[in-house]
Design a protein around this motif. Structure first.
Motif, PDB file in Angstrom:
ATOM      1  N   SER A   2      -2.932   1.020  -4.567  1.00 44.26           N
ATOM      2  CA  SER A   2      -2.703  -0.483  -3.710  1.00 44.26           C
ATOM      3  C   SER A   2      -2.228  -1.397  -4.642  1.00 44.26           C
ATOM      4  CB  SER A   2      -4.042  -0.971  -2.331  1.00 44.26           C
ATOM      5  OG  SER A   2      -3.549   0.110  -1.271  1.00 44.26           O
TER       6      SER A   2
ATOM      7  N   ASN B 256       8.917   3.322   5.450  1.00 37.51           N
ATOM      8  CA  ASN B 256       8.996   5.154   4.678  1.00 37.51           C
ATOM      9  C   ASN B 256       6.770   5.323   4.570  1.00 37.51           C
ATOM     10  OD1 ASN B 256      11.161   5.583   4.949  1.00 37.51           O
ATOM     11  ND2 ASN B 256      11.124   5.374   2.522  1.00 37.51           N
ATOM     12  N   ASP B 257       6.527   5.538   3.342  1.00 44.46           N
ATOM     13  CA  ASP B 257       5.152   6.187   3.494  1.00 44.46           C
ATOM     14  C   ASP B 257       4.081   4.637   2.819  1.00 44.46           C
ATOM     15  OD1 ASP B 257       6.248   6.276   0.819  1.00 44.46           O
ATOM     16  OD2 ASP B 257       5.098   8.159   0.827  1.00 44.46           O
ATOM     17  N   THR B 258       4.848   3.929   2.928  1.00 39.10           N
ATOM     18  CA  THR B 258       4.695   2.736   2.210  1.00 39.10           C
ATOM     19  C   THR B 258       4.565   1.238   3.622  1.00 39.10           C
ATOM     20  OG1 THR B 258       5.499   2.590   0.177  1.00 39.10           O
ATOM     21  CG2 THR B 258       5.244   0.688   0.191  1.00 39.10           C
TER      22      THR B 258
ATOM     23  N   PHE C 200       6.733  -1.443   7.631  1.00 41.56           N
ATOM     24  CA  PHE C 200       6.714  -0.170   7.449  1.00 41.56           C
ATOM     25  C   PHE C 200       8.062   0.475   6.360  1.00 41.56           C
ATOM     26  CE2 PHE C 200       3.788  -1.445  10.724  1.00 41.56           C
ATOM     27  CZ  PHE C 200       2.819  -0.852  10.413  1.00 41.56           C
TER      28      PHE C 200
ATOM     29  N   SER D 124       1.139  -1.404   0.410  1.00 44.62           N
ATOM     30  CA  SER D 124      -0.018   0.187  -0.316  1.00 44.62           C
ATOM     31  C   SER D 124       0.639   1.110   0.052  1.00 44.62           C
ATOM     32  CB  SER D 124      -0.491  -0.157   1.050  1.00 44.62           C
ATOM     33  OG  SER D 124      -1.635   1.228   1.602  1.00 44.62           O
ATOM     34  N   LEU D 125       0.474   1.958  -0.774  1.00 42.84           N
ATOM     35  CA  LEU D 125       1.503   3.569  -1.158  1.00 42.84           C
ATOM     36  C   LEU D 125       0.537   5.005  -0.530  1.00 42.84           C
ATOM     37  CD1 LEU D 125       2.704   2.888  -4.794  1.00 42.84           C
ATOM     38  CD2 LEU D 125       4.495   2.588  -2.585  1.00 42.84           C
ATOM     39  N   PRO D 126       1.043   5.711  -0.651  1.00 38.35           N
ATOM     40  CA  PRO D 126      -0.100   6.426   0.090  1.00 38.35           C
ATOM     41  C   PRO D 126      -2.050   6.754  -1.157  1.00 38.35           C
ATOM     42  CG  PRO D 126       1.986   7.837   0.299  1.00 38.35           C
ATOM     43  CD  PRO D 126       1.861   6.538  -0.780  1.00 38.35           C
ATOM     44  N   HIS D 127      -1.299   6.928  -2.324  1.00 40.07           N
ATOM     45  CA  HIS D 127      -2.373   6.950  -2.953  1.00 40.07           C
ATOM     46  C   HIS D 127      -2.830   5.502  -3.891  1.00 40.07           C
ATOM     47  CE1 HIS D 127      -1.899  10.927  -2.240  1.00 40.07           C
ATOM     48  NE2 HIS D 127      -1.068  10.699  -2.355  1.00 40.07           N
TER      49      HIS D 127
END
Length: 143
Positions: free
Chosen positions: A48, A130-132, A128, A43-46
């Motif tokens: 999956s 960074n943002d992923t 986890f 899952s990335l911020p914007h």
């Protein structure tokens, strides 16, 4: 004199015993040791990415600090260290290059190098970076 020796021995033992009971961070029995997981998604911020492969991507965390992952075709290995109950460092991965894995495998390998922490809830593991977030499920063992 006999009483002095007894007191001395008691004090000596009292000061030595705590050293034997201390565990280093590497000796603790973290819940990640000796576990096997299957990757389900990233899952990335914007966005999956769901793993769509007939072959599950299996990740193993061995107690001897060895990390293995089986992809579509290739396998990768490395070492890992646990600095606390939820902080992890995965050393650079070394992979076989038999053929080409899917794009998901390449993305997974790139994300794994940045993983810094994890969380286990029941049969689910989250790594986890960074943002992923990499989502995994525990492999059920047949007994």
């Amino acid at each position: 004199m006999n009483r002095f020796i007894k007191i001395f021995l008691i004090i000596l033992l009292a000061s030595i015993v705590p050293f034997f009971s201390l565990c280093t961070k590497e000796q603790k029995n973290y819940p990640l040791f000796d576990t096997e997981w299957e990757v389900s998604s990233i899952s990335l911020p914007h966005f999956s990415y769901l793993l769509e492969s007939p072959t599950p991507y299996q990740v193993d965390f061995h107690k001897d600090k060895i990390f293995n992952i089986k992809l579509d075709v290739n396998s990768c290995g490395s070492t890992y260290s646990l600095e606390s109950e939820n902080i992890i460092h995965i050393a650079p991965l070394y992979c076989t290059e038999v053929c080409c894995d899917k794009e998901f495998a390449n993305m997974l390998i790139n994300v794994l190098k940045d993983v810094r922490s994890y969380k286990i809830e029941g049969e689910e593991l989250e790594l986890f970076a960074n943002d992923t977030i990499i989502y995994l499920s525990r492999v059920k063992k047949d007994n």
